[in-house]
Enzyme design. Sequence first.
Site, PDB file in Angstrom:
ATOM      1  N   TYR A  76       0.853  -1.195   0.000  1.00 16.85           N
ATOM      2  CA  TYR A  76       0.000   0.000   0.000  1.00 16.85           C
ATOM      3  C   TYR A  76       0.885   1.240   0.000  1.00 16.85           C
ATOM      4  CZ  TYR A  76      -5.031  -0.258   0.078  1.00 16.85           C
ATOM      5  OH  TYR A  76      -6.331  -0.345  -0.302  1.00 16.85           O
ATOM      6  N   GLU A  78      -0.512   4.863  -0.504  1.00 22.84           N
ATOM      7  CA  GLU A  78      -1.297   6.096  -0.754  1.00 22.84           C
ATOM      8  C   GLU A  78      -0.436   7.325  -0.496  1.00 22.84           C
ATOM      9  OE1 GLU A  78      -4.990   6.075   1.356  1.00 22.84           O
ATOM     10  OE2 GLU A  78      -5.593   4.183   0.459  1.00 22.84           O
ATOM     11  N   ASP A 253      -6.622  15.247 -23.659  1.00 22.67           N
ATOM     12  CA  ASP A 253      -6.593  13.805 -23.423  1.00 22.67           C
ATOM     13  C   ASP A 253      -5.910  13.184 -24.641  1.00 22.67           C
ATOM     14  OD1 ASP A 253      -7.081  11.118 -23.314  1.00 22.67           O
ATOM     15  OD2 ASP A 253      -9.204  11.287 -22.808  1.00 22.67           O
ATOM     16  N   THR A 282      -3.528   7.411 -21.403  1.00 23.99           N
ATOM     17  CA  THR A 282      -3.353   6.040 -20.936  1.00 23.99           C
ATOM     18  C   THR A 282      -1.938   5.646 -21.336  1.00 23.99           C
ATOM     19  OG1 THR A 282      -4.295   5.274 -23.016  1.00 23.99           O
ATOM     20  CG2 THR A 282      -5.764   5.300 -21.115  1.00 23.99           C
ATOM     21  N   LYS A 285      -2.019   2.259 -24.962  1.00 20.85           N
ATOM     22  CA  LYS A 285      -2.485   2.310 -26.352  1.00 20.85           C
ATOM     23  C   LYS A 285      -1.264   2.478 -27.263  1.00 20.85           C
ATOM     24  CE  LYS A 285      -7.157   3.926 -25.300  1.00 20.85           C
ATOM     25  NZ  LYS A 285      -7.266   4.543 -23.969  1.00 20.85           N
ATOM     26  N   ARG A 291      -1.315  -1.498 -18.875  1.00 19.70           N
ATOM     27  CA  ARG A 291      -2.648  -0.891 -18.787  1.00 19.70           C
ATOM     28  C   ARG A 291      -2.662   0.108 -17.621  1.00 19.70           C
ATOM     29  NH1 ARG A 291      -7.014  -1.791 -21.300  1.00 19.70           N
ATOM     30  NH2 ARG A 291      -5.812  -3.209 -22.582  1.00 19.70           N
TER      31      ARG A 291
HETATM   32  N1  DSN Z   1     -11.599   2.238 -24.725  1.00 19.53           N
HETATM   33  C1  DSN Z   1     -10.776   3.232 -25.388  1.00 19.53           C
HETATM   34  C2  DSN Z   1     -10.926   3.185 -26.847  1.00 19.53           C
HETATM   35  O1  DSN Z   1     -11.160   2.106 -27.347  1.00 19.53           O
HETATM   36  O2  DSN Z   1     -10.783   4.186 -27.519  1.00 19.53           O
HETATM   37  C3  DSN Z   1     -11.020   4.567 -24.892  1.00 19.53           C
HETATM   38  O3  DSN Z   1     -11.639   4.525 -23.661  1.00 19.53           O
END
Ligand code: DSN
Length: 491
Positions: A76, A78, A253, A282, A285, A291
Amino acid sequence: MSEPSAVDPTARDIAEKLTPAYRTMLDAIAQVEPRIAQATRAELTDQRHSLKLIASENYASLPVLATMGTWFSDKYAEGTAGHRFYAGCQNVDTVETIAAEHACALFGAEHAYVQPHSGIDANLTAYWTILAHHVETPALEEFGARTVNDLSQADWDTLRHRFNDQRAIGMSLDTGGHLTHGFRPNISGKMFDQRSYGTDPQTGLLDYDKVAELAREFKPLVIVAGYSAYPRRVNFAKMREIADEVGAVLMVDMAHFAGLVAGKVFTGDEDPVPHAQVVTTTTHKSLRGPRGGMVLTTKEYADDVDRGCPMVLGGPLSHVMAAKAVALAEARTQAFRDYAQRVASNSKALAEGLMKRGVKLVTDGTDNHINLLDVTTSFGLTGRQAEAALLDSGIVTNRNSIPADPNGAWYTSGVRIGTPALTSRGFGADEFDRVAELIVTALKATTPVTASTGKPGKAKYHIADGVAQKVHDAADELLGNFPLYPGLDLA
Ligand code: DSN
């Protein structure tokens, strides 16, 4: 911080060395719950044998994946590095600090917060960073309080109403925006009074004049830029001008295109980091990491974003922060920059391959990693039918709305495809042209099944005999030349 040494994370020798470790690991899992070991093996087989074209997916390197499977998960932590609510966090401090250093060096950011567990969490952290800075802090000063705990009930009620009075604008869902950009099904839509900006109906391109008009009229606290299904680039310098004119904060974003920013495909006005006060992403991607999520800010917002946990986030996933550090180190190499350039050039090759075979693309092309196919105009199918027919043919995509979608947000008229994953496997322009051919072969052979009303149905479909299998075999043959994790042999 110097650039990390250029290790090719997709190299065969790493996979060969890790093979006995993965076998042992799966055997150990099987002793406790054999079905999980079996599903883990099956997932590798499925991923190896399908054309993964989901624009938001990728294949993280084995070093990144291996970093996630450790005892860091058990701690943990935090708070943030050096300011924890728990004792014994010295090693978590090390990984969090290294991940943040890599993020700042990679993106040229003044500050990085690497704890968010996902994109939704990153955006929620960002919103509350902005609200803390622009609503809470001034209210505390006004009421002469140091923290929210010092406020009287009446002052606290006033502050809570002020939070609730804030406004945001973001790109509409049908033109490629994301639910977390202020839409009602997501918490962001319940927090903010939100309005959307869209694209020009003729060109499909972002209409900056309309964004400025809406911003002047609506006077939002936050202008959100970024997309999950827009196949073009955004001029973030222009978006910042609009934000400055109306006194708003620009939040970008970049979850979808972070890899293209990291790899210097998007530079100058197209790089959000020098222009936005707050940038979220994120890490899994196009950035090809584990992730998770991340928030980059200017120094001005650093103290606020560092309160993300426990303000809106649960305890950090230290094993994932460690994997973020490894992925960010990979992204700082020339090999990653080459990869990012190929993601974009492959996307263009795919667009050309589709258009020369008669497919209508939203905006008639792409200049990022996304192609958005209008399958209703091109094949008389809904997005749902096309997505399912492609899956039957070994091609994994997802249906997606197109601007002013005649089939609505559930059935849709679009299919979104992206190049990050297959580019990681080594696909180049020729292979993406073949992918275009396979997609067109499968969709040309697909027809909607007539509904009981006598009209074409939106869900059921029929694929001409043998075509799905033929396309599946051809996809498998193509994939056979570009194995996933070559050298990783779990048989
Ligand atoms: N799930 C992602 C996408 O496929 O674009 C975005 O949240």
